[in-house]
Design a protein around this motif. Structure first.
Motif, mmCIF file in Angstrom:
data_model
loop_
_atom_site.group_PDB
_atom_site.id
_atom_site.type_symbol
_atom_site.label_atom_id
_atom_site.label_comp_id
_atom_site.label_asym_id
_atom_site.label_seq_id
_atom_site.Cartn_x
_atom_site.Cartn_y
_atom_site.Cartn_z
ATOM 1 N N ILE A 362 3.232 -3.438 -2.499
ATOM 2 C CA ILE A 362 3.856 -3.356 -1.181
ATOM 3 C C ILE A 362 3.209 -4.358 -0.215
ATOM 4 C CG2 ILE A 362 4.255 -1.845 0.807
ATOM 5 C CD1 ILE A 362 4.357 0.514 -1.174
ATOM 6 N N PHE A 363 1.895 -4.460 -0.300
ATOM 7 C CA PHE A 363 1.181 -5.371 0.596
ATOM 8 C C PHE A 363 1.508 -6.837 0.325
ATOM 9 C CE2 PHE A 363 -2.664 -2.650 2.121
ATOM 10 C CZ PHE A 363 -1.770 -1.813 2.756
ATOM 11 N N GLY A 365 4.203 -8.244 0.186
ATOM 12 C CA GLY A 365 5.201 -8.679 1.155
ATOM 13 C C GLY A 365 4.552 -9.116 2.464
ATOM 14 N N ILE A 366 3.547 -8.364 2.891
ATOM 15 C CA ILE A 366 2.852 -8.718 4.134
ATOM 16 C C ILE A 366 2.168 -10.066 3.973
ATOM 17 C CG2 ILE A 366 1.103 -7.994 5.803
ATOM 18 C CD1 ILE A 366 1.627 -5.134 5.024
ATOM 19 N N MET A 368 2.987 -12.452 2.044
ATOM 20 C CA MET A 368 3.924 -13.562 1.911
ATOM 21 C C MET A 368 4.612 -13.909 3.225
ATOM 22 S SD MET A 368 5.608 -13.291 -1.868
ATOM 23 C CE MET A 368 6.241 -11.661 -1.710
ATOM 24 N N TYR A 369 4.827 -12.902 4.065
ATOM 25 C CA TYR A 369 5.678 -13.157 5.228
ATOM 26 C C TYR A 369 4.977 -13.051 6.574
ATOM 27 C CZ TYR A 369 9.230 -12.818 1.679
ATOM 28 O OH TYR A 369 9.966 -13.029 0.552
ATOM 29 N N ASN A 370 3.798 -12.468 6.600
ATOM 30 C CA ASN A 370 3.178 -12.276 7.907
ATOM 31 C C ASN A 370 1.677 -12.549 7.857
ATOM 32 O OD1 ASN A 370 2.287 -11.368 10.415
ATOM 33 N ND2 ASN A 370 3.930 -9.847 10.532
ATOM 34 N N LYS A 373 -0.760 -10.415 10.150
ATOM 35 C CA LYS A 373 -1.090 -9.050 9.703
ATOM 36 C C LYS A 373 -1.883 -9.084 8.406
ATOM 37 C CE LYS A 373 2.008 -6.891 12.539
ATOM 38 N NZ LYS A 373 1.635 -5.979 13.589
ATOM 39 N N LEU A 377 -5.599 -7.247 6.984
ATOM 40 C CA LEU A 377 -5.813 -6.522 5.728
ATOM 41 C C LEU A 377 -6.888 -7.205 4.896
ATOM 42 C CD1 LEU A 377 -2.122 -5.755 4.727
ATOM 43 C CD2 LEU A 377 -3.801 -4.174 5.653
ATOM 44 N N LEU B 10 -9.565 -5.673 14.625
ATOM 45 C CA LEU B 10 -9.342 -5.546 13.187
ATOM 46 C C LEU B 10 -8.387 -4.384 12.949
ATOM 47 C CD1 LEU B 10 -9.775 -6.217 10.286
ATOM 48 C CD2 LEU B 10 -11.820 -4.816 10.288
ATOM 49 N N GLU B 11 -7.182 -4.740 12.538
ATOM 50 C CA GLU B 11 -6.217 -3.683 12.274
ATOM 51 C C GLU B 11 -6.347 -3.223 10.833
ATOM 52 O OE1 GLU B 11 -1.581 -2.730 13.127
ATOM 53 O OE2 GLU B 11 -2.075 -4.685 12.316
ATOM 54 N N PRO B 13 -5.480 -1.025 7.349
ATOM 55 C CA PRO B 13 -4.255 -0.556 6.701
ATOM 56 C C PRO B 13 -3.860 0.775 7.338
ATOM 57 C CG PRO B 13 -5.901 -1.159 5.059
ATOM 58 C CD PRO B 13 -6.573 -1.235 6.395
ATOM 59 N N ASN B 209 2.709 3.039 3.773
ATOM 60 C CA ASN B 209 2.550 1.677 3.255
ATOM 61 C C ASN B 209 3.830 0.869 3.441
ATOM 62 O OD1 ASN B 209 -0.056 1.283 2.366
ATOM 63 N ND2 ASN B 209 0.298 2.227 0.372
ATOM 64 N N ALA B 213 4.526 -2.488 5.751
ATOM 65 C CA ALA B 213 5.030 -3.755 5.204
ATOM 66 C C ALA B 213 6.354 -4.142 5.854
ATOM 67 C CB ALA B 213 5.185 -3.646 3.692
ATOM 68 N N ALA B 216 5.815 -5.648 9.122
ATOM 69 C CA ALA B 216 5.328 -7.026 9.075
ATOM 70 C C ALA B 216 6.494 -8.007 9.025
ATOM 71 C CB ALA B 216 4.421 -7.224 7.865
ATOM 72 N N LEU B 217 7.658 -7.525 8.628
ATOM 73 C CA LEU B 217 8.857 -8.381 8.618
ATOM 74 C C LEU B 217 9.507 -8.424 9.984
ATOM 75 C CD1 LEU B 217 10.568 -7.352 5.234
ATOM 76 C CD2 LEU B 217 9.161 -9.359 5.685
ATOM 77 N N VAL B 229 11.106 -4.213 0.927
ATOM 78 C CA VAL B 229 9.674 -3.998 0.740
ATOM 79 C C VAL B 229 9.408 -3.059 -0.437
ATOM 80 C CG1 VAL B 229 7.684 -2.854 1.748
ATOM 81 C CG2 VAL B 229 9.018 -4.457 3.108
ATOM 82 N N ARG B 232 9.414 -4.042 -4.135
ATOM 83 C CA ARG B 232 8.258 -4.713 -4.724
ATOM 84 C C ARG B 232 7.410 -3.761 -5.547
ATOM 85 N NH1 ARG B 232 8.037 -9.468 -2.927
ATOM 86 N NH2 ARG B 232 9.155 -9.892 -1.025
ATOM 87 N N ALA B 233 7.313 -2.549 -5.074
ATOM 88 C CA ALA B 233 6.567 -1.552 -5.831
ATOM 89 C C ALA B 233 7.548 -0.957 -6.818
ATOM 90 C CB ALA B 233 6.027 -0.472 -4.899
#
Lengths: 485, 325
Positions: A362-363, A365-366, A368-370, A373, A377, B10-11, B13, B209, B213, B216-217, B229, B232-233
């Motif tokens: 799942i991460f 995607g983050i 690759m695109y952001n 953010k 992580l 620091l953000e 997860p 999660n 993600a 983030a888009l 998103v 992907r999983a």
């Protein structure tokens, strides 16, 4: 019957072809060992495959009455075995048995960590060690430093042809000269491959060219597959495993790979798989109980069981080496990186492996695109450059993430001295923690490093908790919002 | 306000950022929370066994329990281990020994060892674990976490208070997602929320999660982004593999399997569990589903017995090709 590659293996160093520069060095190294004071305890022979590196080890051992212990450096358990032989060999001397010469093949495939350990072992070695590699520059520095490097030259087509003719004469064969030439050409300097090809051609009359077309690397295993998949006779199929240069385990993978290429009817595929599934269970039981007598049933199932599973195709069968081995080799580094990311996720986010696999996916995607953010992580999980590249799949993106990570690190540093700003309660807490750590130190002797590592998350933790307290009123309003709905 | 600012630098997860720090904030497990709070009040507890599906709060409960029991000393008194990761029971035993050697900090009566994925241990390893639990019981309490308590041997079960975590209801997950969205300044559309609930299947961790993600888009959480998103999983891969096999395309199914095992790093057991989950969602007749489930069970058994999990799984796929016709 010995495979020709062993039958015609040089007995003495002088029988080796066209390595005049290398051999005197090998010999004088051995003489030093015999006198008990080698300058370097190990040799590293390097050069392309099939030019006499393995042959050197055996010829040398033969001349000086050593027993060869041949190990593969890419095998995970090599270190363990080497260490065993290095000690065992010394004590065995007492009983008058032959000394051991340890031959380590493929040291250019060794894991870096294994290399360091191995280098330490070499320093302690009481027995000569010969290492071989195709590309010496891929051999870890630690190992190279411990060894005398000797280059082996690639053989010419003429070298190979003359070696082949010797065998043809010794075996009393009639082989057309153009076939010998073809084999030598295709061998591309690899005498081992050429001898294997010659053996194949000699025993399989017919169109030599077609035969050689796909018998490139592995020889006898193809023959074994041929007799398993081309026969309906259980006797012939069972005989196929004799003299194969593969362990039963490996052969199982070869058979596995080729089942769906030979059998195309689902019923037959399933039946053949039923046979190797049974075979694998016998292997499993043999492994767990140590009852290796069970192997014979495994071999029955994987040979005869597969042979009788279906009708045979007519004409040439084309066999393939197991793709999985190649997949494993090719993806080794990648799997290493992936596993280390998973470990960090498991640790940092309290997860099981399966959960970490999902989270990583799942991460991705983050990453690759952001990049913004993603950088957070990456800092949180303490990811390294390669790991970030793995997640982005793109060096450029990874670069931009790394840049943003720098900024975050800087900001974090800036806030550290500003701790006075924090709430009083927190300061007190921190003092307490320090006290605790001191008392703990007196109770148990821990490495100072660990202590420091442990300190960090503690601070983070606190900020998290205080942050949460801050948020609570907000959450309450949200509850209200839901109720209203 | 400085704390909030620091968090912004620091953000974390979000599953960590929004992990409840207090027992009372854990959603959907009220019966369990009450019992755990009782332990906090009395300052004593037996060994615990947490059973339940992933993402329903087992780890969170263990962490929160320790934080409430030990306050600021919780990190010194709490050890987290993973049964599937620790290379055998001996390594676990060593770590337990090392941890149990010292007294609890801050006047507590015992330390806590949280052993995740306890059901990954073999029967023999569990026997050894039982002895270890006994050996250090004056100093240490174990919290064993697992998906299925039936996989834990009887003698361990009888030494633990068993807590069954319920799958989370969609309302509970939705409530939490909405809180997070509000706090993060996201616009969570109704379709986006429904999509999140759909992919989460009651697993809060997955829900959060995926939300992070998707955020983030775009700050607008749409169903489209959620599905992008979540895809992907991919347990999708396992499903795809089974469909290939059922359609009679054994080679394609086999390639997929190898990719899942070698590239994605799932274990054979992981794959077979996923297969079992998916089999009842496949577009095939009901009696066939039962037959396939039985086959999966048979090969799960062989997987445990055999030497190469790949061979067994391939053999299972071959069974699928003949049953699919």
């Amino acid at each position: 019957m010995l495979p020709w590659i062993e039958k015609y293996r040089p007995r003495r160093l002088r029988d080796l072809i066209n390595q005049e520069k290398a051999l005197p060095k090998v010999r004088s190294w051995m003489e030093e060992w015999i006198e008990g004071r080698p300058k370097k305890k190990a040799l590293l022979l390097y050069g392309p495959p099939g030019i006499g590196k393995t042959a050197t080890a055996y010829a040398l051992a033969n001349e000086y009455h050593f027993e060869v212990i041949e190990l593969n450096a890419s095998d995970e358990r090599t270190y363990e075995k080497v260490s065993r032989y290095i000690q065992a060999a010394y004590t065995m001397d007492v009983f008058g048995r032959r000394r051991k010469l340890i031959f380590l093949d493929e040291v250019d495939n060794i894991e870096p960590s294994g290399a360091t350990e191995l280098a330490k072992l070499i320093s302690k070695a009481r027995n000569p060690i010969i290492m071989a590699a195709n590309r010496y520059w891929q051999v870890p520095q630690a190992l190279r430093n411990k060894a005398e490097l000797i280059e082996y030259k690639k053989l010419t087509q003429r070298d190979i042809m003359s070696a082949l003719w010797k065998i043809v004469r010794a075996e009393n064969l009639e082989v057309p000269p153009q076939i010998i030439k073809m084999i030598a050409q295709r061998a591309n300097g690899d005498l081992r491959a050429a001898i294997n090809d010659l053996e194949t051609v000699a025993f399989s009359p017919g169109d030599a060219e077609a035969l050689l077309a796909y018998r490139d690397v592995e020889k006898s295993v193809f023959q074994a597959l041929g007799s398993i998949f081309a026969t309906d006779s259980t006797k012939k199929a069972r005989a196929a495993t004799w003299n194969v240069d593969k362990t039963p385990d490996e052969l199982l993978l070869w058979i596995d790979e080729n089942i769906p290429y030979v059998y195309t009817n689902p019923q037959e595929i399933a039946q053949a798989y039923e046979a190797i599934s049974r075979a694998d269970i016998y292997f499993g039981r043999a492994n767990t109980t140590g009852a290796y007598g069970l192997w014979k049933y495994a071999l029955d199932m994987m040979t005869a069981g597969v042979a009788v599973a279906g009708t045979k195709k007519k004409g040439f069968l084309r066999f393939y080496p197991p793709k999985t081995l190649k997949m494993l080799r090719d993806s080794k580094e990648e799997r290493g990186i992936r596993d280390s990311i998973l470990k960090k996720i498991m640790k940092g986010m309290h997860m099981s492996k399966l959960e970490a696999i999902e989270t990583m996916a799942i991460f991705k995607g983050i990453f690759m695109y952001n990049p913004e953010k993603a950088a957070h992580l990456a800092v949180f999980l303490e990811l390294g450059d390669k790991e970030i590249e793995f997640l982005t799949g793109d060096a450029e993106k990874a670069k931009s993430i790394k840049g943003k990570m720098m900024t975050i690190h800087k900001e974090l540093k800036k806030t550290e001295p500003g701790e006075e700003v924090k709430v009083e309660k927190e300061e007190k807490e921190q003092e307490k923690v320090k006290e605790v750590e001191e008392t703990q130190e007196t109770v148990e002797k821990k490495e100072p490093k660990k202590e420091i590592e442990e300190e960090k998350p503690k601070e983070e933790e606190k900020s998290e908790e205080t942050a949460k307290e801050e948020k609570k009123p907000k959450q309450a309003t949200l509850f209200d919002f839901i109720k209203k709905k | 306000m400085s704390e909030v600012k620091e968090v912004k630098i620091l953000e974390k997860p979000w599953v960590e950022k929004y992990r409840p720090g207090k027992l009372r904030d854990i959603v959907g497990q009220n019966h369990i929370v009450r019992r755990l709070q009782h332990y906090v009040k009395t300052g004593s507890m037996p060994h615990l066994l947490f059973a339940g599906p992933p993402g329903v709060g087992k780890t969170t409960a263990a962490l929160a329990l320790s934080k409430e029991l030990y306050g600021e000393h919780w990190r010194q008194n709490f050890l987290e281990l993973n049964a599937s990761d620790e290379r055998g029971i001996n390594v676990i035993r060593e770590k337990v020994k090392e941890f149990a050697r010292t007294k609890p900090i801050g006047g507590a009566g015992f330390k806590i060892i949280f052993l995740d994925e306890s059901d990954a241990l073999t029967q023999d390893a569990q026997q050894a674990l039982r002895r270890t639990m006994e050996m250090f019981s004056n100093n240490v309490r174990f919290i064993l976490s697992c998906n299925y308590s039936s996989k834990i041997i009887e003698p361990i079960q009888s030494r633990c208070a068993i807590f069954r975590f319920r799958p989370l209801r969609d309302e509970d997950v939705a409530k939490r997602l909405m809180q997070i969205a509000e706090n993060e300044g996201l616009e969570l559309t109704e379709e986006g929320l429904q999509a999140l609930l759909y992919v989460a299947e009651g697993d809060m961790r997955r829900a959060i999660n995926v939300l992070q993600a998707a955020a983030a888009l775009d700050i607008i959480i749409t169903d489209e982004n959620v599905f992008t998103v979540a895809s992907r999983a991919r347990p999708e891969d396992v499903r795809e593999m089974m469909v290939h096999a059922l359609e009679g395309n054994f080679l394609k199914a086999r390639d997929k399997l190898r990719e899942i095992l070698l590239k994605q790093g799932l274990s054979g057991e992981d794959v077979i569990i996923q297969m079992h989950k998916e089999v009842f969602n496949l577009p095939i007749s009901e009696p066939k589903k039962v037959k396939l489930a039985d086959k999966i069970g048979e090969y799960n058994f062989r997987l445990v017995e055999g030497a190469h999990e790949m061979i067994q799984l391939e053999a299972l796929l071959a069974q699928f090709t003949i049953l699919g016709k």
